[in-house]
Design a protein around this motif. Structure first.
Motif, short mmCIF file in Angstrom:
data_model
loop_
_atom_site.label_atom_id
_atom_site.label_comp_id
_atom_site.label_asym_id
_atom_site.label_seq_id
_atom_site.Cartn_x
_atom_site.Cartn_y
_atom_site.Cartn_z
N HIS A 150 31.56 84.87 -6.27
CA HIS A 150 31.77 85.02 -4.82
C HIS A 150 31.79 86.49 -4.42
O HIS A 150 31.21 86.88 -3.40
N LYS A 151 32.47 87.31 -5.23
CA LYS A 151 32.56 88.74 -4.92
C LYS A 151 31.19 89.41 -4.99
O LYS A 151 30.83 90.22 -4.11
N LYS A 154 29.17 88.57 -1.93
CA LYS A 154 29.63 89.32 -0.77
C LYS A 154 29.18 90.78 -0.85
O LYS A 154 28.69 91.34 0.15
N PRO A 160 27.69 83.51 1.81
CA PRO A 160 28.79 83.00 0.99
C PRO A 160 28.76 81.48 0.89
O PRO A 160 28.27 80.80 1.79
#
Length: 212
Positions: A150-151, A154, A160
């Motif tokens: 997820h990071k 982003k 996302p």
């Protein structure tokens, strides 16, 4: 994974079907969400099975009740009176870990994550058992890899994920040599609160009618 596969996969990454999810909780939490319209607080434990977010059992009312009832003996869960709240959910752009592409992508993310830990000279988290259970209930590694994905998305300006979906074989085999387990289930982790279209209290069946 080549670019052609990646582009094709994007066509089918959104799961537009509306599903029903169930969340086991304490009656006080049930009342706050359903009647006081308080926000559903996401879980942020380091051992969350599908990363951080709002958790539901997909189409599995019985498993949600079982979890809530067992939670009465776990001080960390703070369940005094078990309850189950239902939710109408649109999974949206889903990291669906029943999908071959996503499984391979998470496998690659694990390799990237462990390389980062090595460069930073930090220990890689491990999934762990709890006493008396062999189902690796503490998913420190899985959570870390999913959160790292997820990071990275982003940081790279990518769309996302709204949700994460996974299947888990849990519990004892239902008979000798069986591949089916007593507590197997599909679990949903909602990251985007707009995926939840509404909450409801599960109702009793009307036995005078058939169930559609």
């Amino acid at each position: 994974m080549n670019n052609t596969n990646e582009k094709s996969h994007l066509m089918y990454s959104t799961l537009p079907n509306i599903i029903i999810g169930f969340h086991g909780c304490d009656q006080e939490v049930f009342n706050k969400i359903l009647y006081e319209h308080k926000p559903f607080k996401p879980s942020t434990n380091e051992y969350d099975w599908l990363g951080n977010g709002m958790y539901f059992w997909e189409q599995n009312l019985e498993r949600a009740w079982e979890w809530a009832t067992c939670g009465m003996t776990n001080p960390k869960l703070k369940i005094e009176k078990p309850a189950v709240i239902g939710a109408v959910i649109d999974l949206g752009y889903c990291l669906n870990l029943l999908d071959s592409y996503n499984i391979q992508m998470l496998k690659l993310q694990y390799e990237l994550f462990t390389a980062k830990m090595s460069i930073l000279d930090k220990p890689t988290p491990k999934n762990k058992n709890v006493k008396g259970n062999n189902d690796l209930l503490l998913r420190y590694l899985d959570c870390a890899v999913i959160e790292d994905l997820h990071k990275d998305m982003k940081d790279n300006g990518l769309r996302p994920y709204d949700s994460v979906r996974g299947v888990f074989l849990e519990g004892n085999p239902i008979y000798e040599t069986s591949g089916f387990r007593e507590q197997s289930h599909i679990q949903i982790c909602i990251r985007n609160p707009n995926c939840i279209k509404g909450f409801f209290a599960p109702k009793e069946i009307d036995d005078s009618w058939h169930t559609p």
